[in-house]
Design an enzyme around this catalytic site. Structure first.
Site, PDB file in Angstrom:
ATOM      1  N   HIS A 138      41.688   8.607 -39.131  1.00 51.00           N
ATOM      2  CA  HIS A 138      41.019   8.445 -40.421  1.00 51.00           C
ATOM      3  C   HIS A 138      41.990   7.813 -41.410  1.00 51.00           C
ATOM      4  CE1 HIS A 138      38.018   9.175 -43.445  1.00 51.00           C
ATOM      5  NE2 HIS A 138      38.889   9.818 -44.211  1.00 51.00           N
ATOM      6  N   ASP A 154      44.113  13.241 -47.707  1.00 50.78           N
ATOM      7  CA  ASP A 154      42.948  14.114 -47.697  1.00 50.78           C
ATOM      8  C   ASP A 154      41.704  13.364 -48.158  1.00 50.78           C
ATOM      9  OD1 ASP A 154      44.553  16.202 -46.866  1.00 50.78           O
ATOM     10  OD2 ASP A 154      44.979  16.866 -48.917  1.00 50.78           O
ATOM     11  N   GLY A 156      38.679  12.185 -50.217  1.00 53.48           N
ATOM     12  CA  GLY A 156      38.425  12.156 -51.652  1.00 53.48           C
ATOM     13  C   GLY A 156      39.629  11.839 -52.508  1.00 53.48           C
ATOM     14  N   ILE A 157      40.773  11.581 -51.903  1.00 51.65           N
ATOM     15  CA  ILE A 157      41.987  11.339 -52.691  1.00 51.65           C
ATOM     16  C   ILE A 157      42.064   9.899 -53.217  1.00 51.65           C
ATOM     17  CG2 ILE A 157      43.593  10.557 -50.885  1.00 51.65           C
ATOM     18  CD1 ILE A 157      45.577  12.678 -52.162  1.00 51.65           C
ATOM     19  N   GLY A 158      41.210   9.012 -52.668  1.00 53.69           N
ATOM     20  CA  GLY A 158      41.168   7.648 -53.197  1.00 53.69           C
ATOM     21  C   GLY A 158      41.732   6.583 -52.278  1.00 53.69           C
ATOM     22  N   LYS A 159      41.659   6.801 -50.975  1.00 57.85           N
ATOM     23  CA  LYS A 159      42.209   5.819 -50.025  1.00 57.85           C
ATOM     24  C   LYS A 159      41.449   4.493 -50.097  1.00 57.85           C
ATOM     25  CE  LYS A 159      41.563   8.608 -46.553  1.00 57.85           C
ATOM     26  NZ  LYS A 159      41.135   9.815 -47.311  1.00 57.85           N
ATOM     27  N   ASP A 177      38.091   3.751 -43.300  1.00 55.58           N
ATOM     28  CA  ASP A 177      37.492   5.001 -42.820  1.00 55.58           C
ATOM     29  C   ASP A 177      37.940   5.350 -41.404  1.00 55.58           C
ATOM     30  OD1 ASP A 177      35.915   7.321 -43.161  1.00 55.58           O
ATOM     31  OD2 ASP A 177      34.316   6.402 -41.981  1.00 55.58           O
ATOM     32  N   ARG A 243      62.705  12.062 -53.620  1.00 54.86           N
ATOM     33  CA  ARG A 243      62.967  11.233 -54.796  1.00 54.86           C
ATOM     34  C   ARG A 243      63.939  10.089 -54.506  1.00 54.86           C
ATOM     35  NH1 ARG A 243      61.415  13.696 -59.642  1.00 54.86           N
ATOM     36  NH2 ARG A 243      62.983  12.488 -60.786  1.00 54.86           N
TER      37      ARG A 243
END
EC number: 2.7.11.-
Length: 311
Positions: A138, A154, A156-159, A177, A243
């Site tokens: 996915h 995950d 709905g995170i905006g991929k 998708d 970081r």
């Protein structure tokens, strides 16, 4: 994915010298290609009849020096039920005995003007791609500055939205998708879209859009090597994120390991620009320039200078 002789003919532009429609629909079971050398002498131990049989100048030259009877006998033994086809490269003349044996045994005879080694490479590339075992993952696969980047995270995170923004910035969509990945070899991973989803992006609130129709052919790509994984995750204040960029994480897909970079996502952050930077930075590392290593050297030198000044 199954591959027929006809599909190979269409892909590498072979000429059909002999082959009924039924013979051209015969499936090719392996990507391995055989150059029958010892078989020409009558030695058939360890012969692999299930492979495409490719004849180049050397095999053809030896074959034409035989008597007609011996030539027919060798070809008759070489052509077996499971043999998909025999291909003669360089537009070399097809012996009559080959056509006779092929008709009797039901084997397609094909011809190409391409030099043997190049033809073998083209066929191997195509057959490897089609016959390799696939794994569906996915995510969104993008071609960013010529590098295949698999964007995961995950639901709905905006991929997909990030993929659309990258398309608008001049990069190319490979798959959204569902990404079908397969190993070309032990170190090379490739990805392509499911046929039903080719060139499509699903954007929440908008629906399904056809990227090729909206942005043109330059905005899409049929397949790409997968070189980097970007994992998007929700930003959490108390969670530790890398970081300095010196944290090494890999994921394994279809037996091939690729590096993964985790990117925290929060409101107002331009994720597509961050992914571009991550892709360029990874490429710079591959070329021998590591910004993290440079920073660490500068920091070490500064500490050494400070210690020296206090002595």
């Amino acid at each position: 994915m199954s591959v027929t002789v006809q599909m190979l003919v269409d892909k590498v532009k072979l000429d059909v010298i002999y082959g009924t429609q039924e013979l051209l629909q015969k499936e090719i079971a392996t990507a391995d290609i055989s150059r029958p050398g010892l078989e020409m002498t009558g030695y058939f131990d360890y012969y692999a009849p299930e492979r495409i049989q490719l004849l180049g100048m050397k095999e053809w030259s030896y074959l034409t020096q035989m008597t007609s009877h011996n030539r027919y006998s060798v070809l008759k033994e070489m052509f077996q039920t499971e043999t998909p086809a025999i291909i003669v490269a360089r537009d070399l003349t097809i012996p009559e005995e080959m056509l006779l044996a092929a008709k009797e045994e039901g084997i397609a005879v094909l011809q190409s003007h391409v030099p043997t080694s190049r033809l073998s490479g083209e066929m191997s590339w195509y057959l490897d791609s089609c016959l390799a075992e696939r794994t569906s993952v996915h995510g969104v696969l993008m071609d960013i500055y010529g590098m295949g980047v698999l964007i995961q995270g995950d639901s709905g995170i905006g991929k997909s939205e990030t993929g659309l923004e990258l398309v608008k910035r001049g990069h190319r969509l490979v798959a959204d998708d569902r990404v079908d990945v397969f190993a070309k070899d032990e170190e090379t991973l490739w990805g392509e879209p499911a046929e039903i989803l080719r060139h499509l992006l699903e954007i929440r609130g908008v629906g399904i859009i056809n990227v090729m129709s909206l942005y043109g052919a330059s905005a899409v790509k049929d397949s790409s090597q997968v070189q980097l994984s970007i994992f998007l995750e929700n930003f959490e204040k108390d969670k530790m994120f890398d970081r300095l960029g010196n944290g090494n994480e890999d994921i394994e897909l279809s037996g091939v390991k690729i590096p993964r970079i985790r990117i925290p996502v929060k409101t107002g952050r331009n994720v597509s620009v961050v992914i571009e930077a991550a892709a360029m930075n990874y490429r710079a590392k591959q070329m021998g320039y590591d910004a993290t290593e440079t920073f660490e050297k500068r920091l070490t030198n500064l500490i050494d200078q400070n210690e020296a000044s206090h002595d």
